[in-house]
Design a protein around this motif. Sequence first.
Motif, mmCIF file in Angstrom:
data_model
loop_
_atom_site.group_PDB
_atom_site.id
_atom_site.type_symbol
_atom_site.label_atom_id
_atom_site.label_comp_id
_atom_site.label_asym_id
_atom_site.label_seq_id
_atom_site.Cartn_x
_atom_site.Cartn_y
_atom_site.Cartn_z
ATOM 1 N N ARG A 161 0.844 -1.194 0.000
ATOM 2 C CA ARG A 161 0.000 0.000 0.000
ATOM 3 C C ARG A 161 0.881 1.246 0.000
ATOM 4 O O ARG A 161 2.078 1.184 0.289
ATOM 5 C CB ARG A 161 -0.937 0.022 1.216
ATOM 6 N N SER A 162 0.251 2.378 -0.304
ATOM 7 C CA SER A 162 0.946 3.659 -0.301
ATOM 8 C C SER A 162 0.356 4.565 0.770
ATOM 9 O O SER A 162 -0.864 4.668 0.903
ATOM 10 C CB SER A 162 0.816 4.340 -1.666
ATOM 11 N N ASN A 163 1.231 5.226 1.528
ATOM 12 C CA ASN A 163 0.836 6.234 2.503
ATOM 13 C C ASN A 163 1.157 7.638 2.003
ATOM 14 O O ASN A 163 1.325 8.553 2.799
ATOM 15 C CB ASN A 163 1.565 6.001 3.840
ATOM 16 N N LEU A 164 1.239 7.807 0.690
ATOM 17 C CA LEU A 164 1.706 9.075 0.126
ATOM 18 C C LEU A 164 0.586 10.024 -0.286
ATOM 19 O O LEU A 164 0.866 11.095 -0.815
ATOM 20 C CB LEU A 164 2.594 8.793 -1.091
ATOM 21 N N THR A 165 -0.662 9.646 -0.056
ATOM 22 C CA THR A 165 -1.770 10.498 -0.477
ATOM 23 C C THR A 165 -1.631 11.901 0.102
ATOM 24 O O THR A 165 -1.616 12.094 1.319
ATOM 25 C CB THR A 165 -3.115 9.899 -0.041
#
Length: 417
Positions: free
Chosen positions: A214-218
């Motif tokens: 997953r990405s936490n870059l939003t």
Amino acid sequence: MNHTPRTRNAVSCTLLVVTLVAAATACGGPDGHPLAAQPYDAADQITFNGSVDKGRADADKPLEVTAESGEGRITDVTAMDTEGRHLAGELTADGMRWHSTAPLAAGTRYTVAVSTEDSDGAPGRRTVSFETGTSKKLLKIAFGPQAGTYGVGQPVTAELSVPVTDPAARATIERGLKVRSTPAATGSWYWVDDKTLHYRPQEYWPAKATIEVRSNLTGIKLTDSLYGAPAKPLRLTTGDRIEAVTDAADHTMTVKRNGEVINTMPVTTGKPGFSTRNGVKVVLGKERYVRMRGESIGIAAGSADSYDLPVYFATRVTWSGEYVHAAPWSTGSQGSANVSHGCTGMSTSDAEWFFDTVREGDIVEVVGSDGDTMTPFDNGYGDWNLSWDKWQQGSALLNNTTDGARTVQAARLRPGV
């Protein structure tokens, strides 16, 4: 600010402690102390910068909370966005000012809880919510491969929508890309080029593992003009640990499942001038029928090495056309000589068994060949041919050099036998 009414209520509660313990508990808290009373609304005691009180904020500016002079002090600030990410910040020693020390995320809603105390030591509380403006330039990330079950050698990939070369931005991206394996496996990202990252563990993935990406870059600021966009998470699983080792010098392939030998087959590999690549490869796909032509790998039509053959049970291991496949025309050489143009050939029955046994991501290793070693990235998944130390050098978090960018163009040629 006048807090006299609140002080008077506290005194009343104190008197009730003497006459009625139960009433004191209800009015002043479990221990009857006035400081344990319900926090007052600290709206008049603190101010926010910008338009936070109106529900808006500029993502390019830090969040600031200031205590009004002479009205008490700030004791704690907690800021969290809807993704569950805490905004780091710093409170001055005198409690008069708190400011964020990390960038705000763009296009994100935050909730900020501020704790205070007045000049008498009574606790106050103020909670506000606000949204940051959106960014016009977003970094989109696509994880690969597609969700499903793979072999233990399958790397995870991340494709970026725009190139990123700044070392600090790369480090921020890596920190925001989360890979979790159950059972756990230590791993790291590698920057293949400015738009492509691969992730692999130190050793192969555990068998029967679940891998969540997953990405936490939003909304996270990456450069002055680039922010992270939401990314679709990925869930993979691994099957049994299948490893096929082809010994080109011994002309055999040995296949193991979870460490146990399940088959040994006679094979033929690349002849001189077409030697099969050494090293670890990963199954890229399976094709029940492929038409193979010599021209696809640069062999001139009509030459002694030219060919045009129907090939069955073909398991692909490189984009340039190396397969494990049925080669009934070479059964007389299988187990004794290398006569192919680089592929690993075997009997039709053995090729069908192999085709039905392996899946994408399974390991196919070649040893004992006179060929070059499989390259890491430009012809399939050769990731495992880098030692763990060299692999970590491709990480922006573990390697601070700026020369890690590599330009890779996959040689997606037609197959050869």
